[in-house]
Motif scaffolding. Structure first.
Motif, PDB file in Angstrom:
ATOM      1  N   GLY A 183       0.799  -1.213   0.000  1.00  0.00           N
ATOM      2  CA  GLY A 183       0.000   0.000   0.000  1.00  0.00           C
ATOM      3  C   GLY A 183       0.832   1.263   0.000  1.00  0.00           C
ATOM      4  O   GLY A 183       1.606   1.518  -0.934  1.00  0.00           O
ATOM      5  N   PRO A 184       0.733   2.079   1.069  1.00  0.00           N
ATOM      6  CA  PRO A 184       1.332   3.417   1.061  1.00  0.00           C
ATOM      7  C   PRO A 184       2.843   3.465   0.860  1.00  0.00           C
ATOM      8  O   PRO A 184       3.364   4.469   0.371  1.00  0.00           O
ATOM      9  N   LEU A 185       3.572   2.412   1.239  1.00  0.00           N
ATOM     10  CA  LEU A 185       5.036   2.445   1.144  1.00  0.00           C
ATOM     11  C   LEU A 185       5.569   1.525   0.047  1.00  0.00           C
ATOM     12  O   LEU A 185       6.749   1.145   0.079  1.00  0.00           O
ATOM     13  N   ARG A 186       4.752   1.205  -0.926  1.00  0.00           N
ATOM     14  CA  ARG A 186       5.171   0.244  -1.947  1.00  0.00           C
ATOM     15  C   ARG A 186       6.410   0.710  -2.717  1.00  0.00           C
ATOM     16  O   ARG A 186       7.175  -0.120  -3.234  1.00  0.00           O
ATOM     17  N   ALA A 187       6.673   2.008  -2.784  1.00  0.00           N
ATOM     18  CA  ALA A 187       7.847   2.496  -3.504  1.00  0.00           C
ATOM     19  C   ALA A 187       9.154   2.193  -2.770  1.00  0.00           C
ATOM     20  O   ALA A 187      10.231   2.331  -3.347  1.00  0.00           O
ATOM     21  N   PHE A 188       9.068   1.750  -1.515  1.00  0.00           N
ATOM     22  CA  PHE A 188      10.275   1.526  -0.705  1.00  0.00           C
ATOM     23  C   PHE A 188      10.707   0.069  -0.661  1.00  0.00           C
ATOM     24  O   PHE A 188      11.618  -0.279   0.099  1.00  0.00           O
ATOM     25  N   GLY A 189      10.065  -0.796  -1.444  1.00  0.00           N
ATOM     26  CA  GLY A 189      10.438  -2.201  -1.392  1.00  0.00           C
ATOM     27  C   GLY A 189      10.056  -2.957  -2.637  1.00  0.00           C
ATOM     28  O   GLY A 189       9.676  -2.377  -3.662  1.00  0.00           O
ATOM     29  N   ASP A 190      10.172  -4.273  -2.540  1.00  0.00           N
ATOM     30  CA  ASP A 190       9.896  -5.162  -3.663  1.00  0.00           C
ATOM     31  C   ASP A 190       8.871  -6.210  -3.254  1.00  0.00           C
ATOM     32  O   ASP A 190       8.726  -6.546  -2.063  1.00  0.00           O
ATOM     33  N   ARG A 191       8.202  -6.765  -4.260  1.00  0.00           N
ATOM     34  CA  ARG A 191       7.196  -7.790  -4.037  1.00  0.00           C
ATOM     35  C   ARG A 191       7.447  -8.947  -4.992  1.00  0.00           C
ATOM     36  O   ARG A 191       7.878  -8.752  -6.134  1.00  0.00           O
ATOM     37  N   ARG A 192       7.184 -10.130  -4.523  1.00  0.00           N
ATOM     38  CA  ARG A 192       7.230 -11.332  -5.367  1.00  0.00           C
ATOM     39  C   ARG A 192       6.123 -12.250  -4.874  1.00  0.00           C
ATOM     40  O   ARG A 192       6.191 -12.749  -3.743  1.00  0.00           O
ATOM     41  N   GLY A 193       5.103 -12.446  -5.693  1.00  0.00           N
ATOM     42  CA  GLY A 193       3.942 -13.195  -5.220  1.00  0.00           C
ATOM     43  C   GLY A 193       3.309 -12.457  -4.051  1.00  0.00           C
ATOM     44  O   GLY A 193       3.019 -11.262  -4.129  1.00  0.00           O
ATOM     45  N   ARG A 194       3.160 -13.147  -2.936  1.00  0.00           N
ATOM     46  CA  ARG A 194       2.585 -12.533  -1.727  1.00  0.00           C
ATOM     47  C   ARG A 194       3.662 -12.104  -0.734  1.00  0.00           C
ATOM     48  O   ARG A 194       3.345 -11.597   0.347  1.00  0.00           O
ATOM     49  N   GLY A 202       9.988   9.553  15.113  1.00  0.00           N
ATOM     50  CA  GLY A 202       9.486   9.781  13.760  1.00  0.00           C
ATOM     51  C   GLY A 202       8.509   8.719  13.318  1.00  0.00           C
ATOM     52  O   GLY A 202       7.935   7.994  14.141  1.00  0.00           O
ATOM     53  N   GLU A 203       8.313   8.623  12.017  1.00  0.00           N
ATOM     54  CA  GLU A 203       7.324   7.736  11.420  1.00  0.00           C
ATOM     55  C   GLU A 203       8.034   6.624  10.646  1.00  0.00           C
ATOM     56  O   GLU A 203       9.017   6.871   9.956  1.00  0.00           O
ATOM     57  N   ARG A 204       7.472   5.411  10.752  1.00  0.00           N
ATOM     58  CA  ARG A 204       8.056   4.295   9.999  1.00  0.00           C
ATOM     59  C   ARG A 204       6.961   3.646   9.143  1.00  0.00           C
ATOM     60  O   ARG A 204       6.676   4.095   8.052  1.00  0.00           O
ATOM     61  N   LEU A 205       6.321   2.606   9.608  1.00  0.00           N
ATOM     62  CA  LEU A 205       5.315   1.913   8.811  1.00  0.00           C
ATOM     63  C   LEU A 205       4.062   2.769   8.623  1.00  0.00           C
ATOM     64  O   LEU A 205       3.600   3.420   9.566  1.00  0.00           O
ATOM     65  N   ARG A 206       3.530   2.753   7.410  1.00  0.00           N
ATOM     66  CA  ARG A 206       2.245   3.395   7.123  1.00  0.00           C
ATOM     67  C   ARG A 206       1.343   2.379   6.456  1.00  0.00           C
ATOM     68  O   ARG A 206       1.736   1.724   5.485  1.00  0.00           O
ATOM     69  N   ILE A 207       0.158   2.205   7.018  1.00  0.00           N
ATOM     70  CA  ILE A 207      -0.863   1.353   6.434  1.00  0.00           C
ATOM     71  C   ILE A 207      -2.112   2.220   6.273  1.00  0.00           C
ATOM     72  O   ILE A 207      -2.160   3.328   6.813  1.00  0.00           O
TER      73      ILE A 207
END
Length: 230
Positions: free
Chosen positions: A15-26, A146-151
């Motif tokens: 979701g909100p932080l998808r630009a900061f990581g990678d995805r493969r399947g689930r 500060g702020e870390r995870l955002r959902i």
């Protein structure tokens, strides 16, 4: 679909932080320079573990946050930490003229403060995840949060730390309330994670109005050495 609060890393990286990581399947994983956290579904299958192993690479470490899942053969549990998740919807927020917003020019001082206080994982790009506020004394950064995870609808308050020379002065509480004020102004509600055995910190958070949501496990895992690439 998993409860975002129960599986915040997956919810953030899908979701909100998808630009900061990678995805493969689930499976998901933050860029290692941002955070060591990775995520899997609440009940991961063999393919989910295999996908995460490919994302991370052979013999690499990741941190899973959630109810705790037993990894398959070949994975190594390096360390397991019992934690808690706390809901800050009832916290009284407050702006504070003695607190400053930290920027790119403060990154070296932020990293040095983290190194002295060990509040949790910190990387070269962690500060890109959100707003960080701090307190300076005689030009030196002595406390921050500060702020870390955002959902969706929630933002995690993190990296709450105070230099030993400035402890016992209420700086952490002031900073948490100020970060919470920024979060609420944006339309989200604050939450946080903490060690289950850090009773002094938990006592402060409860006094501020944070309420226990659920226990959480933070598992530092090493991927199988024989993980195939790609």
């Amino acid at each position: 679909m998993d409860d975002p609060m129960a599986n915040p890393v997956s919810a953030a990286l899908h979701g909100p932080l998808r630009a900061f990581g990678d995805r493969r399947g689930r499976a998901v994983r933050f860029d290692p320079d941002v955070s060591p956290f990775a995520g899997l579904p609440a009940e991961p299958g063999d393919q989910d573990w295999a996908d995460l192993a490919v994302l991370a690479g052979p013999g690499e470490t990741v941190v899973l946050a959630g109810p705790g899942a037993v990894p398959p053969q070949g994975w190594e549990v390096v360390r397991a930490l019992d934690g808690v998740q706390m809901d800050g919807a009832a916290v009284t927020t407050a702006t504070d003229p003695g607190i400053v917003e930290l920027g790119v020019g403060d990154r070296t001082a932020m990293a040095a403060l983290v190194e002295r206080t060990k509040p949790g994982p910190w990387g070269p790009r962690t500060a890109e995840l959100g707003t960080y506020l701090g307190v300076r004394r005689d030009g030196e950064l002595v406390a921050m949060a500060g702020e870390r995870l955002r959902i969706p609808g929630r933002t995690e308050i993190s990296a709450v730390c105070t230099d030993p020379s400035a402890r016992g002065q209420g700086l952490a509480e002031r900073l948490v309330r100020a970060v919470a004020a920024r979060i609420v102004a944006r339309g989200d509600l604050p939450m946080l994670h903490a060690s289950a055995v850090n009773e002094p910190a938990l006592r402060v958070y409860r006094r501020m109005g944070f309420v226990l949501t659920r226990p959480m496990r933070f598992d530092l895992l090493r991927t199988p050495v024989g993980t195939p690439a790609g």
